[in-house]
Design a protein around this motif. Structure first.
Motif, PDB file in Angstrom:
ATOM      1  N   LEU A  32       0.855  -1.179   0.000  1.00  0.00           N
ATOM      2  CA  LEU A  32       0.000   0.000   0.000  1.00  0.00           C
ATOM      3  C   LEU A  32       0.892   1.230   0.000  1.00  0.00           C
ATOM      4  N   ALA A  33       0.707   2.118  -0.984  1.00  0.00           N
ATOM      5  CA  ALA A  33       1.507   3.337  -1.116  1.00  0.00           C
ATOM      6  C   ALA A  33       0.591   4.539  -0.982  1.00  0.00           C
ATOM      7  N   LEU A  34       0.873   5.383  -0.037  1.00  0.00           N
ATOM      8  CA  LEU A  34       0.081   6.599   0.181  1.00  0.00           C
ATOM      9  C   LEU A  34       0.970   7.655   0.803  1.00  0.00           C
ATOM     10  N   SER A  35       0.450   8.875   0.860  1.00  0.00           N
ATOM     11  CA  SER A  35       1.202  10.013   1.389  1.00  0.00           C
ATOM     12  C   SER A  35       0.284  10.856   2.258  1.00  0.00           C
ATOM     13  N   SER A  36       0.885  11.730   3.006  1.00  0.00           N
ATOM     14  CA  SER A  36       0.120  12.674   3.816  1.00  0.00           C
ATOM     15  C   SER A  36      -0.173  13.926   2.994  1.00  0.00           C
ATOM     16  N   ARG A  37      -1.039  14.758   3.495  1.00  0.00           N
ATOM     17  CA  ARG A  37      -1.354  16.006   2.814  1.00  0.00           C
ATOM     18  C   ARG A  37      -0.202  16.990   2.987  1.00  0.00           C
ATOM     19  N   GLY A  38      -0.040  17.845   1.973  1.00  0.00           N
ATOM     20  CA  GLY A  38       1.023  18.838   2.011  1.00  0.00           C
ATOM     21  C   GLY A  38       2.229  18.492   1.167  1.00  0.00           C
ATOM     22  N   VAL A  39       2.164  17.404   0.374  1.00  0.00           N
ATOM     23  CA  VAL A  39       3.305  17.050  -0.471  1.00  0.00           C
ATOM     24  C   VAL A  39       3.408  18.041  -1.621  1.00  0.00           C
ATOM     25  N   ASN A  40       4.643  18.338  -2.032  1.00  0.00           N
ATOM     26  CA  ASN A  40       4.837  19.196  -3.187  1.00  0.00           C
ATOM     27  C   ASN A  40       4.868  18.353  -4.452  1.00  0.00           C
ATOM     28  N   TYR A  41       5.091  19.003  -5.589  1.00  0.00           N
ATOM     29  CA  TYR A  41       4.981  18.295  -6.866  1.00  0.00           C
ATOM     30  C   TYR A  41       6.077  17.246  -7.027  1.00  0.00           C
ATOM     31  N   ARG A  42       7.286  17.527  -6.540  1.00  0.00           N
ATOM     32  CA  ARG A  42       8.389  16.586  -6.708  1.00  0.00           C
ATOM     33  C   ARG A  42       8.167  15.330  -5.868  1.00  0.00           C
ATOM     34  N   GLN A  43       7.706  15.489  -4.650  1.00  0.00           N
ATOM     35  CA  GLN A  43       7.444  14.339  -3.783  1.00  0.00           C
ATOM     36  C   GLN A  43       6.275  13.517  -4.319  1.00  0.00           C
ATOM     37  N   ARG A  44       5.268  14.184  -4.867  1.00  0.00           N
ATOM     38  CA  ARG A  44       4.135  13.458  -5.435  1.00  0.00           C
ATOM     39  C   ARG A  44       4.553  12.677  -6.677  1.00  0.00           C
ATOM     40  N   HIS A  45       5.398  13.266  -7.518  1.00  0.00           N
ATOM     41  CA  HIS A  45       5.863  12.573  -8.712  1.00  0.00           C
ATOM     42  C   HIS A  45       6.758  11.396  -8.358  1.00  0.00           C
ATOM     43  N   LEU A  46       7.524  11.501  -7.265  1.00  0.00           N
ATOM     44  CA  LEU A  46       8.346  10.370  -6.836  1.00  0.00           C
ATOM     45  C   LEU A  46       7.481   9.184  -6.461  1.00  0.00           C
ATOM     46  N   LEU A  47       6.405   9.415  -5.725  1.00  0.00           N
ATOM     47  CA  LEU A  47       5.510   8.320  -5.354  1.00  0.00           C
ATOM     48  C   LEU A  47       4.830   7.729  -6.584  1.00  0.00           C
ATOM     49  N   ASN A  48       4.472   8.568  -7.553  1.00  0.00           N
ATOM     50  CA  ASN A  48       3.865   8.060  -8.787  1.00  0.00           C
ATOM     51  C   ASN A  48       4.860   7.238  -9.602  1.00  0.00           C
ATOM     52  N   ASP A  49       6.132   7.624  -9.585  1.00  0.00           N
ATOM     53  CA  ASP A  49       7.146   6.837 -10.295  1.00  0.00           C
ATOM     54  C   ASP A  49       7.305   5.450  -9.678  1.00  0.00           C
ATOM     55  N   LEU A  50       7.275   5.377  -8.362  1.00  0.00           N
ATOM     56  CA  LEU A  50       7.384   4.071  -7.703  1.00  0.00           C
ATOM     57  C   LEU A  50       6.164   3.205  -8.010  1.00  0.00           C
ATOM     58  N   ARG A  51       4.989   3.812  -8.059  1.00  0.00           N
ATOM     59  CA  ARG A  51       3.793   3.045  -8.414  1.00  0.00           C
ATOM     60  C   ARG A  51       3.871   2.528  -9.844  1.00  0.00           C
ATOM     61  N   ALA A  52       4.434   3.329 -10.756  1.00  0.00           N
ATOM     62  CA  ALA A  52       4.539   2.894 -12.145  1.00  0.00           C
ATOM     63  C   ALA A  52       5.575   1.791 -12.320  1.00  0.00           C
ATOM     64  N   LEU A  53       6.656   1.831 -11.537  1.00  0.00           N
ATOM     65  CA  LEU A  53       7.704   0.820 -11.676  1.00  0.00           C
ATOM     66  C   LEU A  53       7.307  -0.517 -11.072  1.00  0.00           C
ATOM     67  N   LEU A  54       6.559  -0.480  -9.984  1.00  0.00           N
ATOM     68  CA  LEU A  54       6.259  -1.700  -9.235  1.00  0.00           C
ATOM     69  C   LEU A  54       4.767  -2.004  -9.357  1.00  0.00           C
ATOM     70  N   PRO A  55       4.386  -3.030 -10.112  1.00  0.00           N
ATOM     71  CA  PRO A  55       2.960  -3.277 -10.375  1.00  0.00           C
ATOM     72  C   PRO A  55       2.189  -3.810  -9.178  1.00  0.00           C
ATOM     73  N   HIS A  56       2.864  -4.273  -8.132  1.00  0.00           N
ATOM     74  CA  HIS A  56       2.133  -4.801  -6.971  1.00  0.00           C
ATOM     75  C   HIS A  56       1.841  -3.708  -5.939  1.00  0.00           C
ATOM     76  N   PHE A  57       2.064  -2.443  -6.299  1.00  0.00           N
ATOM     77  CA  PHE A  57       1.713  -1.332  -5.431  1.00  0.00           C
ATOM     78  C   PHE A  57       0.240  -0.992  -5.594  1.00  0.00           C
ATOM     79  N   LYS A  58      -0.410  -0.665  -4.478  1.00  0.00           N
ATOM     80  CA  LYS A  58      -1.792  -0.200  -4.490  1.00  0.00           C
ATOM     81  C   LYS A  58      -1.833   1.201  -3.891  1.00  0.00           C
ATOM     82  N   LYS A  59      -2.444   2.113  -4.588  1.00  0.00           N
ATOM     83  CA  LYS A  59      -2.487   3.495  -4.119  1.00  0.00           C
ATOM     84  C   LYS A  59      -3.761   3.736  -3.318  1.00  0.00           C
ATOM     85  N   ASP A  60      -3.664   4.732  -2.467  1.00  0.00           N
ATOM     86  CA  ASP A  60      -4.792   5.132  -1.637  1.00  0.00           C
ATOM     87  C   ASP A  60      -4.781   6.646  -1.544  1.00  0.00           C
TER      88      ASP A  60
END
Length: 295
Positions: A32-60
């Motif tokens: 399960l991959a999620l973040s707290s509120r207040g992330v900037n664009y670079r931190q949000r894109h980093l989490l999206n890159d990890l979700r794209a690389l690893l198919p067993h990630f689930k976002k929330d």
């Protein structure tokens, strides 16, 4: 007839036991991959890159900062996940990454530094979306117990299982974890295989090369907890300095330099005011006498 029935039943029981053993040995890692509120664009894109690389990630959805971290265990159980990555942001600039085994732990807290996303780097490499990665660990991970524990947690989180639903039957990139300066350096490389000229030529190591894809970031270990987002502290990094302390030290050093300049100016002014200069032997009267003598 009875003997045939007994043999068939024994074979059926053996097959069911083999099936249960295969099910128990089956790798069922979901993250399960999620973040707290207040992330900037670079931190949000980093989490999206990890979700794209690893198919067993689930976002929330993003987690409210007022909520306690223990609620993440319930969210993971609702999403049928046994691992979790949580990006916690402080003061809209400091990023902390939590990795946890749900529901009993352990959990590790990292400070994330030097973030570079895939779009920002514009690397030439590219890999198939949904392919499985090869995990490469530095030999330093086997030197101390806390590094070994971190390695095991990373294997469960970043190692894509064969039973994942969205994977592709290819292995075309390598995720590298290297320890340098007591920090973990994350890199992602694509495996490029050159086509041999001869049809019957066997593949050689010289025909393979690595090209970095991204993203890249650095992890500084803060603490390892016994439970999931809670529990006793198993390991605490004695060399870790919080970002608030770093900024405070920088401001104090800047204020000290300014105070030193103020003191130097005041000392110079006092020195000039207290200094008595001797009379100049060459005065205007002497020049006037010289002019009269010439006339």
């Amino acid at each position: 007839m009875t003997t045939i029935y007994k043999l068939a039943k024994a074979q059926k029981d053996e097959d069911s036991d083999d099936h249960e053993e295969k099910e128990t040995l089956k790798n069922r890692q979901r993250v399960l991959a999620l973040s707290s509120r207040g992330v900037n664009y670079r931190q949000r894109h980093l989490l999206n890159d990890l979700r794209a690389l690893l198919p067993h990630f689930k976002k929330d959805s993003k987690l409210d900062q007022k909520c306690k971290l223990g609620i993440i265990n319930e969210l993971a159980e609702l999403n049928n996940c046994n691992n979790c990555i949580f990006f916690e942001v402080r003061k809209r600039q400091d990023l902390y990454m939590w990795t946890s085994k749900i529901p009993n732990g352990p959990s590790i807290k990292f400070h994330v530094l030097n973030i570079h996303t895939m779009d920002e780097l514009k690397m030439t490499g590219n890999c198939l979306k949904g392919s499985r990665p090869i995990l490469s660990f530095d030999k330093t991970f086997d030197s101390e117990p806390h590094w070994t524990l971190i390695k095991e947690v990373f294997i469960h989180i970043f190692g894509v299982p064969k039973s994942a639903r969205r994977i592709k039957p290819f292995v075309d990139h390598v995720i590298s974890f290297t320890i340098a300066d007591n920090r973990i350096w994350f890199r992602n490389f694509q495996i490029i295989e050159k086509d041999p000229m001869e049809p019957n030529k066997k593949p050689d190591d010289k025909d393979l090369s690595l090209v970095e894809i991204g993203p890249r970031f650095v992890l500084n270990v803060i603490r390892i907890f016994e439970g999931s987002f809670s529990g006793a502290t198993i390991y605490a990094n004695p060399e870790f300095v919080s970002p608030n302390q770093v900024r405070r030290n920088f401001r104090m050093a800047k204020a000290a330099r300014h105070q030193a300049r103020v003191v130097a100016k005041e000392e110079k002014r006092r020195k000039v005011a207290n200094s008595d200069l001797p009379d100049d032997p060459l005065t205007l009267s002497d020049f006037s006498d010289i002019s009269n003598f010439s006339d």
